[in-house]
Write a protein that holds these residues in place. Structure first.
Motif, mmCIF file in Angstrom:
data_model
loop_
_atom_site.group_PDB
_atom_site.id
_atom_site.type_symbol
_atom_site.label_atom_id
_atom_site.label_comp_id
_atom_site.label_asym_id
_atom_site.label_seq_id
_atom_site.Cartn_x
_atom_site.Cartn_y
_atom_site.Cartn_z
ATOM 1 N N SER A 3 1.461 -1.495 -0.383
ATOM 2 C CA SER A 3 0.021 -0.265 0.169
ATOM 3 C C SER A 3 0.643 1.340 0.017
ATOM 4 C CB SER A 3 -1.064 0.019 1.287
ATOM 5 O OG SER A 3 -0.628 -0.247 2.108
ATOM 6 N N GLY A 4 1.540 1.746 -1.273
ATOM 7 C CA GLY A 4 2.449 2.797 -1.032
ATOM 8 C C GLY A 4 1.311 4.138 -1.430
ATOM 9 N N ASP A 5 1.365 4.874 -2.209
ATOM 10 C CA ASP A 5 0.847 5.933 -2.346
ATOM 11 C C ASP A 5 -0.026 5.897 -3.195
ATOM 12 O OD1 ASP A 5 2.956 8.128 -1.448
ATOM 13 O OD2 ASP A 5 3.708 7.760 -3.437
ATOM 14 N N PHE A 6 -1.772 6.873 -2.769
ATOM 15 C CA PHE A 6 -2.602 6.101 -3.583
ATOM 16 C C PHE A 6 -2.374 6.434 -4.814
ATOM 17 C CE2 PHE A 6 -7.138 7.262 -4.232
ATOM 18 C CZ PHE A 6 -7.721 6.029 -4.398
ATOM 19 N N PHE A 7 -3.139 5.937 -5.465
ATOM 20 C CA PHE A 7 -3.108 7.124 -7.187
ATOM 21 C C PHE A 7 -4.302 7.541 -8.114
ATOM 22 C CE2 PHE A 7 -0.657 2.152 -8.068
ATOM 23 C CZ PHE A 7 0.137 2.168 -8.196
ATOM 24 N N TRP A 8 -4.040 8.688 -8.193
ATOM 25 C CA TRP A 8 -4.910 9.268 -9.002
ATOM 26 C C TRP A 8 -4.666 9.623 -9.894
ATOM 27 C CZ3 TRP A 8 -8.830 10.951 -5.930
ATOM 28 C CH2 TRP A 8 -9.029 11.013 -4.210
ATOM 29 N N GLY A 9 -5.127 8.728 -11.244
ATOM 30 C CA GLY A 9 -5.288 8.900 -12.095
ATOM 31 C C GLY A 9 -6.051 9.615 -13.586
ATOM 32 N N SER A 10 -5.787 9.439 -14.488
ATOM 33 C CA SER A 10 -6.938 9.481 -15.665
ATOM 34 C C SER A 10 -6.792 7.943 -16.071
ATOM 35 C CB SER A 10 -6.717 10.923 -16.117
ATOM 36 O OG SER A 10 -7.553 11.201 -17.343
ATOM 37 N N ALA A 11 -7.679 7.804 -17.051
ATOM 38 C CA ALA A 11 -7.879 7.028 -18.574
ATOM 39 C C ALA A 11 -8.214 7.031 -19.785
ATOM 40 C CB ALA A 11 -8.797 5.578 -17.603
ATOM 41 N N THR A 12 -7.613 6.277 -20.653
ATOM 42 C CA THR A 12 -8.291 6.297 -21.883
ATOM 43 C C THR A 12 -8.207 4.908 -22.630
ATOM 44 O OG1 THR A 12 -6.125 6.843 -22.968
ATOM 45 C CG2 THR A 12 -7.011 8.261 -22.251
ATOM 46 N N GLN A 455 -5.241 16.321 -1.986
ATOM 47 C CA GLN A 455 -5.414 15.052 -1.858
ATOM 48 C C GLN A 455 -3.776 14.330 -1.448
ATOM 49 O OE1 GLN A 455 -7.552 13.056 0.648
ATOM 50 N NE2 GLN A 455 -9.244 15.239 -0.281
ATOM 51 N N MET A 456 -3.340 14.884 -2.064
ATOM 52 C CA MET A 456 -1.493 14.016 -2.263
ATOM 53 C C MET A 456 -0.898 15.175 -0.619
ATOM 54 S SD MET A 456 -0.180 14.372 -6.180
ATOM 55 C CE MET A 456 -0.477 12.983 -6.743
ATOM 56 N N ALA A 457 -1.076 16.268 -0.803
ATOM 57 C CA ALA A 457 -0.573 17.234 0.073
ATOM 58 C C ALA A 457 -1.390 16.570 2.054
ATOM 59 C CB ALA A 457 -1.600 18.852 0.494
ATOM 60 N N LYS A 458 -2.600 16.473 1.457
ATOM 61 C CA LYS A 458 -3.140 15.263 3.156
ATOM 62 C C LYS A 458 -2.690 13.945 3.231
ATOM 63 C CE LYS A 458 -8.061 17.513 3.548
ATOM 64 N NZ LYS A 458 -9.331 16.553 3.077
ATOM 65 N N GLU A 459 -2.620 13.106 1.693
ATOM 66 C CA GLU A 459 -1.839 12.136 2.295
ATOM 67 C C GLU A 459 -0.402 12.283 2.130
ATOM 68 O OE1 GLU A 459 -1.957 9.430 -0.744
ATOM 69 O OE2 GLU A 459 -3.874 10.044 -1.333
ATOM 70 N N LYS A 460 0.358 13.505 2.656
ATOM 71 C CA LYS A 460 2.113 13.172 2.535
ATOM 72 C C LYS A 460 1.575 13.952 4.076
ATOM 73 C CE LYS A 460 5.529 15.732 0.330
ATOM 74 N NZ LYS A 460 6.328 16.965 -0.328
ATOM 75 N N GLU A 461 1.043 14.811 4.837
ATOM 76 C CA GLU A 461 0.840 15.508 5.633
ATOM 77 C C GLU A 461 0.382 13.621 7.462
ATOM 78 O OE1 GLU A 461 1.149 17.525 7.804
ATOM 79 O OE2 GLU A 461 2.497 18.414 6.358
ATOM 80 N N GLY A 462 -0.359 13.224 6.766
ATOM 81 C CA GLY A 462 -0.772 12.092 6.939
ATOM 82 C C GLY A 462 0.236 10.671 7.449
ATOM 83 N N LYS A 463 1.368 10.974 6.610
ATOM 84 C CA LYS A 463 2.647 10.332 6.711
ATOM 85 C C LYS A 463 3.299 10.495 7.668
ATOM 86 C CE LYS A 463 2.833 7.630 2.404
ATOM 87 N NZ LYS A 463 2.749 8.052 0.818
ATOM 88 N N LYS A 464 3.654 12.053 8.071
ATOM 89 C CA LYS A 464 4.643 12.557 8.704
ATOM 90 C C LYS A 464 3.449 12.444 9.884
ATOM 91 C CE LYS A 464 5.221 16.328 6.776
ATOM 92 N NZ LYS A 464 5.146 18.046 6.317
ATOM 93 N N ALA A 465 2.527 12.334 10.482
ATOM 94 C CA ALA A 465 2.220 12.684 11.309
ATOM 95 C C ALA A 465 2.461 10.798 12.380
ATOM 96 C CB ALA A 465 0.594 12.924 11.602
#
Ligand code: GBH
Length: 465
Positions: A3-12, A455-465
């Motif tokens: 469970s690394g970083d959450f994938f925020w993506g787009s698809a085609t 969301q990426m900023a939040k995840e980063k914060e979460g990891k620090k905490a």
């Protein structure tokens, strides 16, 4: 899957965006053929040029970079890699995808590769397509060629996109290539079984050529949402109905695909229901179909609300009847089947992870919003922005409730060729004034971009905490 970083993506997908239909040795697919027949496509158009992504790769990459995604899901056209479906590999076709992968990685975007997004080589259809027991072997050879070339850099693989549409639209209701209207249940079940074996051969070919691959399969469903949240019994009913096989439409019954893949066998009711129409199913087949996977891929656009109706005169014993609310009473996007039901992603994730015990990725979610440019030449697609925010909210809620969701991909990066519907329905974050393929970012592009950033900023914060 770790469970690394959450994938925020787009698809085609390939046929919907690439164009370049006959370039550098590409062969003919069933979609090239189907779209060339007058009246098959609602606006009479085809994917010969589409978004011209075959020539505009750099612009697409720049858009993805600006959007701030850390993942991009695209598909590979079998007919670029093996023009006749089987036989000789076309290096030039592979080179195109190799360059795409390099460019993505240079920009820190993780490639998610779909190996089959509906564009079967036409010569293989002529050999029987999904009725042909050899199709999975041809698929294995194609996948091997792809993974040998890209497997050093691509680690996330999807064998097949939406079996429901491949069989349901392509083979039963005839609205997609090859346009069959099969009524013989035997043949429908045979096509389904070969599709599952094709998935199995694909998984094997991926694992054999990429030892650290993460592999998934992508289905699509309408969730059944319990209307009364306090009624645990109702949710249980929704869950049960969700995995039921529908006798009159096996092709649209998710469990007919997912149970063999994730659990190792068709549901018991399948054998009873279709006793007279079963394909030959060997133990080896079931083992091939049931190989360990790393994630469940799921595409969702619309869902249904369910409730227990008061007994009517026609029902015995006063038992309340499980009922689906009429979708026509729901707010709808600019395409008839897309009711705006953000809660659906919550229940889908819940049901699928409960039954199959794997992490889940939303490999597609998106809105058909046909807003055209305003007098300021900009596209103020507010409804799409609201759609994205509300669906993502429920994805995040599911995560908070402990459901193992690893990613969200918006469908689609670009307005594109929407299959049998032609170019009218627009799902993109980026507008294209077809046949002109200039790319114009919509307001929703900014919305999704900001959402990802936040969301990426939040995840980063979460990891620090
Ligand atoms: C996806 O499929 C495809 O993967 C993608 O290529 C396509 O462009 C995108 O979505 C947008 O359509 O059963 O009543 O909902 C679409 C999923 C499933 C939507 C079948 C329509 C049929 C009617 N589709 N569904 S209903």
């Amino acid at each position: 899957m770790d469970s690394g970083d959450f994938f925020w993506g787009s698809a085609t997908s390939a046929y919907q965006i690439e164009g370049g239909f006959n370039e550098n040795g590409k062969g003919e697919s069933i979609w090239d053929r189907y779209a060339s027949v007058p009246k098959n496509i609602k606006d009479g158009k085809d994917g010969k040029k589409a978004c011209d992504s075959y020539h505009k790769m750099d612009q697409d990459i720049a858009l993805l970079k600006e959007l701030g995604v850390n993942a991009y899901r695209f598909s590979i056209a079998w007919t670029r890699v093996i023009p006749d479906g089987k036989g000789k590999v076309n290096e030039a076709g592979l080179d195109y995808y190799s360059r795409l992968v390099d460019e993505l990685l240079k920009n820190n975007i993780t490639p998610f590769v779909t190996l089959y997004h509906w564009d079967l080589p036409e010569p293989l259809l002529e050999e029987g397509g999904f009725y042909d027991r050899n199709l999975p072997t041809y698929f294995a050879a194609y996948v091997t060629a792809v993974v040998k070339k890209l497997g050093d850099r691509v680690k996330h693989w999807i064998t097949i996109n939406e079996p429901e549409c491949i069989i349901g639209n392509g083979y039963v209701n005839g609205t997609h290539a090859p346009g069959y209207k099969e009524t013989d249940t035997k043949k429908i079940l045979l096509a389904i079984h070969n599709l599952l074996r094709m998935h199995g051969e694909g998984v094997k070919a991926i694992r054999d050529n990429c030892s650290d691959a993460k592999v998934g399969f992508v289905g699509t469903d309408r969730a059944l949402i319990p209307q009364d949240k306090d009624d645990a019994h109702l949710e249980e009913e929704c869950y049960k109905h969700f995995f039921k096989i529908q006798k009159d439409s096996p092709a649209w019954s998710g469990a007919i695909y997912y149970d063999p893949i994730y659990l190792g066998d068709y549901p018991k009711e399948y054998y009873k229901m279709f006793a007279d129409d079963l394909p030959s199913i060997s133990k080896e087949d079931l083992e091939l179909i049931h190989q360990p996977l790393d994630f469940i891929g799921e595409n969702n656009y619309a869902s249904d609300y369910c409730f227990l109706a008061e007994p009517s005169t026609s029902t015995k014993k006063g038992k309340r009847v499980f009922t689906i609310k009429d979708p026509k009473t729901m707010p709808c996007a600019d395409i008839w089947w897309e009711q705006i039901t953000p809660e659906g992603v919550y229940y889908l994730a819940k049901y699928l992870t409960k039954r199959y015990h794997l992490p889940l990725i939303f490999t597609e979610n998106g809105m058909c919003d046909n807003t055209e440019p305003s007098s300021d030449h900009l596209i103020h697609d507010t409804r799409r922005s609201d759609y994205i925010k509300s669906y993502v909210d429920y994805v995040l809620k599911a995560k908070r409730d402990g459901i193992d969701i690893r990613g969200y991909f918006y469908w689609s990066l670009l307005d594109n060729f929407e299959w049998g519907e032609g170019y009218k329905p627009r799902f993109g974050l980026v507008y294209l004034p077809f046949p002109d393929t200039t790319r114009v970012k919509k307001d929703s592009f900014e919305t999704y971009k900001n959402l990802i950033k936040e969301q990426m900023a939040k995840e980063k914060e979460g990891k620090k905490a």
